[in-house]
Design a protein around this motif. Sequence first.
Motif, PDB file in Angstrom:
ATOM      1  N   TRP A 195     -12.059   6.549   4.807  1.00 27.66           N
ATOM      2  CA  TRP A 195     -11.652   5.224   4.361  1.00 27.66           C
ATOM      3  C   TRP A 195     -10.229   4.898   4.804  1.00 27.66           C
ATOM      4  CZ3 TRP A 195     -14.176   1.130   2.908  1.00 27.66           C
ATOM      5  CH2 TRP A 195     -15.472   1.263   2.401  1.00 27.66           C
ATOM      6  N   VAL A 196      -9.350   5.895   4.770  1.00 25.38           N
ATOM      7  CA  VAL A 196      -7.991   5.666   5.268  1.00 25.38           C
ATOM      8  C   VAL A 196      -8.047   5.229   6.722  1.00 25.38           C
ATOM      9  CG1 VAL A 196      -5.728   6.691   5.707  1.00 25.38           C
ATOM     10  CG2 VAL A 196      -7.016   7.369   3.674  1.00 25.38           C
ATOM     11  N   LYS A 197      -8.852   5.930   7.511  1.00 29.01           N
ATOM     12  CA  LYS A 197      -8.937   5.615   8.939  1.00 29.01           C
ATOM     13  C   LYS A 197      -9.580   4.252   9.177  1.00 29.01           C
ATOM     14  CE  LYS A 197      -8.792  10.353  10.655  1.00 29.01           C
ATOM     15  NZ  LYS A 197      -9.515  11.460  11.334  1.00 29.01           N
ATOM     16  N   ILE A 229       0.850  -1.197   0.000  1.00 30.76           N
ATOM     17  CA  ILE A 229       0.000   0.000   0.000  1.00 30.76           C
ATOM     18  C   ILE A 229       0.881   1.241   0.000  1.00 30.76           C
ATOM     19  CG2 ILE A 229      -1.758   1.300   1.254  1.00 30.76           C
ATOM     20  CD1 ILE A 229      -2.930  -1.195   0.137  1.00 30.76           C
ATOM     21  N   ASP A 230       1.933   1.229   0.820  1.00 35.44           N
ATOM     22  CA  ASP A 230       2.895   2.338   0.812  1.00 35.44           C
ATOM     23  C   ASP A 230       3.444   2.546  -0.600  1.00 35.44           C
ATOM     24  OD1 ASP A 230       3.257   2.939   3.787  1.00 35.44           O
ATOM     25  OD2 ASP A 230       3.800   0.826   3.769  1.00 35.44           O
ATOM     26  N   MET A 231       3.776   1.437  -1.247  1.00 36.34           N
ATOM     27  CA  MET A 231       4.414   1.493  -2.565  1.00 36.34           C
ATOM     28  C   MET A 231       3.485   2.090  -3.616  1.00 36.34           C
ATOM     29  SD  MET A 231       5.943  -1.707  -4.726  1.00 36.34           S
ATOM     30  CE  MET A 231       6.989  -1.509  -6.165  1.00 36.34           C
ATOM     31  N   ILE A 232       2.277   1.553  -3.734  1.00 38.76           N
ATOM     32  CA  ILE A 232       1.385   2.001  -4.803  1.00 38.76           C
ATOM     33  C   ILE A 232       0.900   3.423  -4.573  1.00 38.76           C
ATOM     34  CG2 ILE A 232       0.690  -0.377  -5.245  1.00 38.76           C
ATOM     35  CD1 ILE A 232      -2.101   0.421  -4.079  1.00 38.76           C
ATOM     36  N   SER A 233       0.902   3.874  -3.309  1.00 40.82           N
ATOM     37  CA  SER A 233       0.477   5.238  -3.002  1.00 40.82           C
ATOM     38  C   SER A 233       1.443   6.269  -3.573  1.00 40.82           C
ATOM     39  CB  SER A 233       0.358   5.439  -1.486  1.00 40.82           C
ATOM     40  OG  SER A 233      -0.627   4.595  -0.937  1.00 40.82           O
ATOM     41  N   ALA A 234       2.687   5.848  -3.836  1.00 41.40           N
ATOM     42  CA  ALA A 234       3.693   6.761  -4.372  1.00 41.40           C
ATOM     43  C   ALA A 234       3.680   6.822  -5.893  1.00 41.40           C
ATOM     44  CB  ALA A 234       5.089   6.345  -3.893  1.00 41.40           C
ATOM     45  N   GLY A 235       2.817   6.018  -6.539  1.00 36.64           N
ATOM     46  CA  GLY A 235       2.732   6.015  -7.989  1.00 36.64           C
ATOM     47  C   GLY A 235       1.753   7.053  -8.505  1.00 36.64           C
ATOM     48  N   ASP A 236       1.575   7.070  -9.832  1.00 39.07           N
ATOM     49  CA  ASP A 236       0.717   8.065 -10.473  1.00 39.07           C
ATOM     50  C   ASP A 236      -0.673   7.544 -10.800  1.00 39.07           C
ATOM     51  OD1 ASP A 236       2.523  10.501 -11.031  1.00 39.07           O
ATOM     52  OD2 ASP A 236       3.759   8.818 -11.684  1.00 39.07           O
ATOM     53  N   ARG A 290       0.254   9.780   1.901  1.00 38.67           N
ATOM     54  CA  ARG A 290      -0.076   9.694   0.477  1.00 38.67           C
ATOM     55  C   ARG A 290      -1.485   9.161   0.212  1.00 38.67           C
ATOM     56  NH1 ARG A 290       5.708   7.739  -0.183  1.00 38.67           N
ATOM     57  NH2 ARG A 290       6.814   9.548  -1.043  1.00 38.67           N
ATOM     58  N   LEU A 291      -1.899   8.151   0.948  1.00 36.48           N
ATOM     59  CA  LEU A 291      -3.159   7.486   0.619  1.00 36.48           C
ATOM     60  C   LEU A 291      -4.342   8.431   0.723  1.00 36.48           C
ATOM     61  CD1 LEU A 291      -4.169   4.704  -0.253  1.00 36.48           C
ATOM     62  CD2 LEU A 291      -4.587   4.174   2.158  1.00 36.48           C
ATOM     63  N   GLN A 292      -4.317   9.322   1.713  1.00 41.70           N
ATOM     64  CA  GLN A 292      -5.460  10.220   1.876  1.00 41.70           C
ATOM     65  C   GLN A 292      -5.521  11.305   0.799  1.00 41.70           C
ATOM     66  OE1 GLN A 292      -5.380  12.412   5.596  1.00 41.70           O
ATOM     67  NE2 GLN A 292      -3.146  12.296   5.669  1.00 41.70           N
ATOM     68  N   ARG A 293      -4.497  11.371  -0.067  1.00 39.49           N
ATOM     69  CA  ARG A 293      -4.574  12.261  -1.227  1.00 39.49           C
ATOM     70  C   ARG A 293      -5.480  11.662  -2.302  1.00 39.49           C
ATOM     71  NH1 ARG A 293       1.962  12.796  -1.699  1.00 39.49           N
ATOM     72  NH2 ARG A 293       2.336  14.141   0.091  1.00 39.49           N
ATOM     73  N   TYR A 294      -5.655  10.336  -2.279  1.00 37.52           N
ATOM     74  CA  TYR A 294      -6.406   9.657  -3.328  1.00 37.52           C
ATOM     75  C   TYR A 294      -7.789   9.198  -2.879  1.00 37.52           C
ATOM     76  CZ  TYR A 294      -1.587   9.353  -4.970  1.00 37.52           C
ATOM     77  OH  TYR A 294      -0.303   9.659  -5.332  1.00 37.52           O
ATOM     78  N   GLY A 309     -11.808   5.545  -5.375  1.00 38.93           N
ATOM     79  CA  GLY A 309     -10.790   6.237  -6.159  1.00 38.93           C
ATOM     80  C   GLY A 309      -9.371   5.752  -5.972  1.00 38.93           C
ATOM     81  N   LEU A 310      -9.188   4.611  -5.312  1.00 40.67           N
ATOM     82  CA  LEU A 310      -7.833   4.086  -5.151  1.00 40.67           C
ATOM     83  C   LEU A 310      -7.291   3.559  -6.477  1.00 40.67           C
ATOM     84  CD1 LEU A 310      -5.410   3.355  -3.402  1.00 40.67           C
ATOM     85  CD2 LEU A 310      -6.598   1.262  -2.707  1.00 40.67           C
ATOM     86  N   VAL A 311      -8.172   2.942  -7.278  1.00 38.49           N
ATOM     87  CA  VAL A 311      -7.779   2.477  -8.618  1.00 38.49           C
ATOM     88  C   VAL A 311      -8.709   3.108  -9.649  1.00 38.49           C
ATOM     89  CG1 VAL A 311      -6.852   0.292  -7.754  1.00 38.49           C
ATOM     90  CG2 VAL A 311      -9.239   0.398  -8.530  1.00 38.49           C
ATOM     91  N   ASN A 312      -8.217   3.234 -10.876  1.00 35.51           N
ATOM     92  CA  ASN A 312      -9.009   3.850 -11.948  1.00 35.51           C
ATOM     93  C   ASN A 312      -9.999   2.892 -12.584  1.00 35.51           C
ATOM     94  OD1 ASN A 312      -7.315   5.997 -11.440  1.00 35.51           O
ATOM     95  ND2 ASN A 312      -6.862   6.395 -13.595  1.00 35.51           N
ATOM     96  N   ASP A 313      -9.633   1.594 -12.621  1.00 37.28           N
ATOM     97  CA  ASP A 313     -10.522   0.619 -13.250  1.00 37.28           C
ATOM     98  C   ASP A 313     -10.156  -0.775 -12.768  1.00 37.28           C
ATOM     99  OD1 ASP A 313     -12.611  -0.273 -14.777  1.00 37.28           O
ATOM    100  OD2 ASP A 313     -11.864   0.552 -16.673  1.00 37.28           O
TER     101      ASP A 313
END
Length: 281
Positions: A169-171, A125-132, A160-164, A189-193
């Motif tokens: 939901w983060v909590k 989760i840490d990792m994917i939160s740093a992606g685009d 990072r996660l709460q930006r998306y 909104g965590l993933v686009n599709d």
Amino acid sequence: MLQKTYEAFTVTIEDKVAHIQMSRPEAMNTMNKAFWNELPAIIRDIDMNVRARCIVISSTGKHFSAGMDLAVFGSGEGGGKVDRYVAAEAFRSNIRQIQSSFNVLEEARVPVLFALHGGVIGGAIDMISAGDIRWCTKDAFFTIMETNIAMTADVGTFPRLQRYIPEGWVKEMAYTGRRIDSATAKDIGLVNDVFETHEACVAHALATAREIASKDPLTVTGCKTLINYARDHNTADTLDYIGVWNAAMLPPSHMQEAFAARAEKRDPDYPDLLKLRDTPM
């Protein structure tokens, strides 16, 4: 096509797209020492040496990643009595070094896209939160696992996660350690599709990466820089920075090439970004 194999990854570069695959399926792609050392080196090499215009990260086996390899926790120096305050400082410094392994994803000039499947757990989760951009398969699930092992996530999930996704939901994910499924991940909104299969998800990510790679690299890196800046600054500051960016780097010749390519019904030919120095001088 260029391909290189590491202990934790396989990297393929083709059509100006770098595909980084996590390659330890027998260990559920847990994040061992090699992972933390190899990932930033790979990303920096691609970015600084302009080896690709877009990066896709996917994985192999049943799960994208089960998170931190527990052996990493036992990798400190042993023996002898250590002052707890000195030990705490060393622990903090070591965490900062680990955090920097994911910071490079956000700092890279090129976009970093994720094609996810199976478990996306803990450090993943840490990792994917740093992606685009992120996509996933129908069977994917997402867990802030640290809570379940009496830890607070510390490698980038919270800032990072709460930006998306919404803070609630983060909590909920953090306080409970519960899984969320792929449908929920898309809804919040965590993933686009969401895709039926891993193959379809990876194919879509690579196709999107090739489309991005066909655009003007200077424009794409400008978009990434300014979107990330806007996320962390107010509107007035962001508008001012956009003005400064365009005053310095708005490329009339690149725009002319875009218009000419459209008129001539051909692919535009844009210059790559320049290589960066790996030392200050």
